[in-house]
Design an enzyme around this catalytic site. Structure first.
Site, PDB file in Angstrom:
ATOM      1  CB  ALA A 111      -0.954   0.049   1.292  1.00  0.00           C
ATOM      2  CB  THR A 112       4.011   2.094   1.541  1.00  0.00           C
ATOM      3  OG1 THR A 112       3.792   2.036   2.813  1.00  0.00           O
ATOM      4  CG2 THR A 112       4.934   3.369   1.527  1.00  0.00           C
ATOM      5  CG  ASN A 162      -3.456   3.349  10.196  1.00  0.00           C
ATOM      6  OD1 ASN A 162      -3.954   4.191   9.668  1.00  0.00           O
ATOM      7  ND2 ASN A 162      -2.149   3.367  10.951  1.00  0.00           N
ATOM      8  CB  SER A 164      -1.309  -3.594   1.817  1.00  0.00           C
ATOM      9  OG  SER A 164      -0.246  -4.388   2.393  1.00  0.00           O
ATOM     10  CG  HIS A 183       1.528  -6.562   5.259  1.00  0.00           C
ATOM     11  ND1 HIS A 183       1.233  -6.130   6.645  1.00  0.00           N
ATOM     12  CD2 HIS A 183       1.607  -5.450   4.771  1.00  0.00           C
ATOM     13  CE1 HIS A 183       1.672  -5.030   6.855  1.00  0.00           C
ATOM     14  NE2 HIS A 183       1.885  -4.800   5.645  1.00  0.00           N
ATOM     15  CB  CYS A 218       4.773   3.365  10.531  1.00  0.00           C
ATOM     16  SG  CYS A 218       3.161   2.718  10.297  1.00  0.00           S
TER      17      CYS A 218
END
Ligand SMILES: *Cc1c(COP(=O)(O)O)cnc(C)c1O
Length: 396
Positions: free
Chosen positions: A73-74, A153, A201, A203, A328
Site C-alpha cells: 500500500a505504501t 488503522n 496491501s 499483509h 510505523c
C-alpha cells in the site's frame, strides 16, 4: 493457549495456511518469470498472475485490467499521489487529505508540499470523520486530487467514501482512497464507491508482506499516472520490475478466502471486540474509548486507561502483543496524530492502547486478555501515588 497472544492485527496479520499452500509451488517448481513469453515456465507464472488479478478485481467489483501490482500500500499510495501530481500539475496544485491518514499518505503529500503543491489537511470530528461541507468548500479550480482513507488503522473509523467520492465527482476531481485496512474486512465495491484510485496491501488480510495493488479506474480519457519505477514496462508501464509471482498468488488467495468468509468473520470478530470493550468498561473506571463504536472496523478497539502510561501497561502485560498506535510511528514517542486530531488530550493519548483482533484469535484468548488488562491496570494505578490521591479526593 500460546503466549504472547497476538492482538495487533492492524500492524500485520499472519499468513493464512491456505495462502501459504497456494504460494509454495511458485517458489520452486513454478518459478518462472511472468514476463518470459517463450516457454511454459513463463506462461505458467503469467497465468497464475492473471488468475490472482481476477480474484482481486472480483472482490472489489473491478475489471482485471484496472488492477496493477505493487510492493504494498505504501508504494500504491506514493504512485497515486506522485503520479497524479506529475501528470496534472498544469491543471492545479491543490491536493486535499485528512488529518488522520496513514503516514504513507501524509509523508508523501508533505514531500509534495515542500515542492510547491498546496496540501489541505481537513480536520475530523471525535469519531474521526471529516465534514462533507468542509470538503466541498475546500475543492477549488486548482484541486487535482482528494486522498481520504477508507478505514483508519489506529481507531478503526470507517469513512463514508461513497459520499466523499460523489462530492469529488460533482466537482470533477480525482478521488484516491487508502483501503489497506478495509479490503477483506468490510465491503469495498468500486462500482458503488467509484474512486479513481485505491490502494491495497496483502499483509493486512492474511496474505504475505511486500505485495499490494493499486486500482486505477478505466476512464475515457484514461487517468494518466506518471510511474515511480521505470524499466521493463511491466504492468502496462505503470510499474516496472519483475513481478513477485508467489506474493501475487498469495494475495489473490488471501482475497478469495476473505470474500468467502468475511461476513461471518466480521460478525465473530466484532462480537469478541465488544466483549473485550464491555468487560473493560464494566470492571474499570476511567477508561475512554477513542473514536466511536459505530462505523468502526470489526476488530479495532483503541482505549485510554487514565492514570497509567501505555508503555508501562505494555510492559506489565507481556503475555499480550498490543501496540500504542501505528507500528510505523511508535519509534517516535510523540503522541499519535490520529488521537490528537480527534481531540484526545496528550496525557490520555499517552495512556492509549490499540487492540486489533483478527482471524486467529479465539474467545479463550480474549477472556485471558480481559483478565490480564484489568489486573494490570488495577496494579499500576495502585502503585501510582498521584492516582491514589486523586481517587481519595473523588470520594470526598
Ligand atoms: C499498513 C497500511 C499501509 C501501508 O501498507 P504496506 O503494504 O505495509 O506498505 C497504508 N495505509 C494503511 C491504512 C495501512 O494500514
Amino acid at each position: 493457549m500460546k503466549f504472547p497472544i497476538y492482538l495487533d492485527n492492524h500492524s500485520t496479520t499472519p499468513v493464512d495456511p491456505e495462502v501459504m499452500d497456494a504460494m509454495l509451488p511458485y517458489f520452486t517448481e513454478k518459478f518462472g518469470n511472468a514476463a518470459s513469453k517463450n516457454h511454459v515456465f513463463g506462461w505458467e507464472a503469467e497465468s497464475a498472475v492473471e488468475h490472482a488479478r481476477k480474484q482481486i478485481a472480483d472482490i472489489i467489483g473491478a475489471e482485471s485490467s484496472e488492477i496493477y501490482f505493487t510492493s504494498g500500500a505504501t508504494e500504491s499510495i506514493n504512485l497515486a499521489h506522485f503520479g497524479i501530481a506529475q501528470s496534472y500539475s498544469n491543471k492545479g496544485k491543490r491536493i486535499i487529505t485528512s488529518a488522520t491518514e496513514h503516514s504513507a499518505v501524509l509523508d508523501s503529500l508533505r514531500y509534495l508540499e515542500k515542492n510547491g503543491f498546496e496540501i489541505i489537511y481537513l480536520p475530523v470530528d471525535q469519531s474521526g470523520r471529516i465534514d462533507f461541507n468542509q470538503l466541498s468548500d475546500s475543492i477549488n479550480q486548482n484541486t487535482i486530487l482528494v486522498s481520504i482513507m477508507t478505514a483508519n488503522n489506529e481507531i478503526g473509523t470507517i469513512n463514508n467514501v461513497t459520499e466523499i467520492s460523489k462530492i469529488c465527482a460533482d466537482k470533477n476531481v480525482f478521488f484516491h482512497t487508502d483501503a489497506a485496512q478495509a479490503l477483506g474486512k468490510i465491503e469495498f465495491d468500486v462500482k458503488k464507491i467509484k474512486p479513481a484510485l485505491a490502494s491495497f496491501s496483502a499483509h493486512k488480510l492474511y496474505g504475505p508482506k511486500g505485495i499490494g495493488a493499486i486500482y486505477i479506474r478505466k476512464d475515457e480519457p484514461p487517468i494518466r499516472l506518471t510511474p515511480l519505477l521505470l524499466g521493463g514496462g511491466h504492468e502496462k508501464n505503470i510499474r516496472s520490475g519483475t513481478l513477485n509471482v508467489p506474493g501475487i498468488v498469495g494475495f489473490g488467495k488471501a482475497v478469495e478466502i476473505c470474500s468467502k468468509i468475511f461476513k461471518d468473520e466480521s460478525h465473530r470478530i466484532s462480537r469478541l471486540r465488544d466483549k473485550l470493550y464491555n468487560s473493560l468498561i464494566s470492571f474499570l473506571d476511567n477508561v475512554h474509548l477513542n473514536g466511536k463504536i459505530e462505523n468502526r472496523l470489526p476488530g479495532n478497539l483503541n482505549i485510554s486507561f487514565e492514570g497509567v502510561t501505555a508503555e508501562s501497561l505494555i510492559m506489565e502485560m507481556r503475555e499480550l502483543a498490543v501496540s500504542t498506535g501505528a507500528a510505523c510511528t511508535t519509534a517516535s514517542l510523540k503522541p499519535s496524530h490520529v488521537l490528537k486530531a480527534i481531540g484526545v488530550p496528550d496525557n490520555l493519548a499517552k495512556s492509549s492502547i490499540r487492540f486489533g483482533i483478527g482471524r486467529f484469535n479465539s474467545e479463550e484468548e480474549i477472556d485471558y486478555a480481559i483478565k490480564k488488562i484489568i489486573e494490570s491496570v488495577t496494579k499500576l494505578r495502585s502503585l501510582s501515588p498521584s492516582w491514589t490521591l486523586r481517587e481519595e479526593h473523588n470520594f470526598n
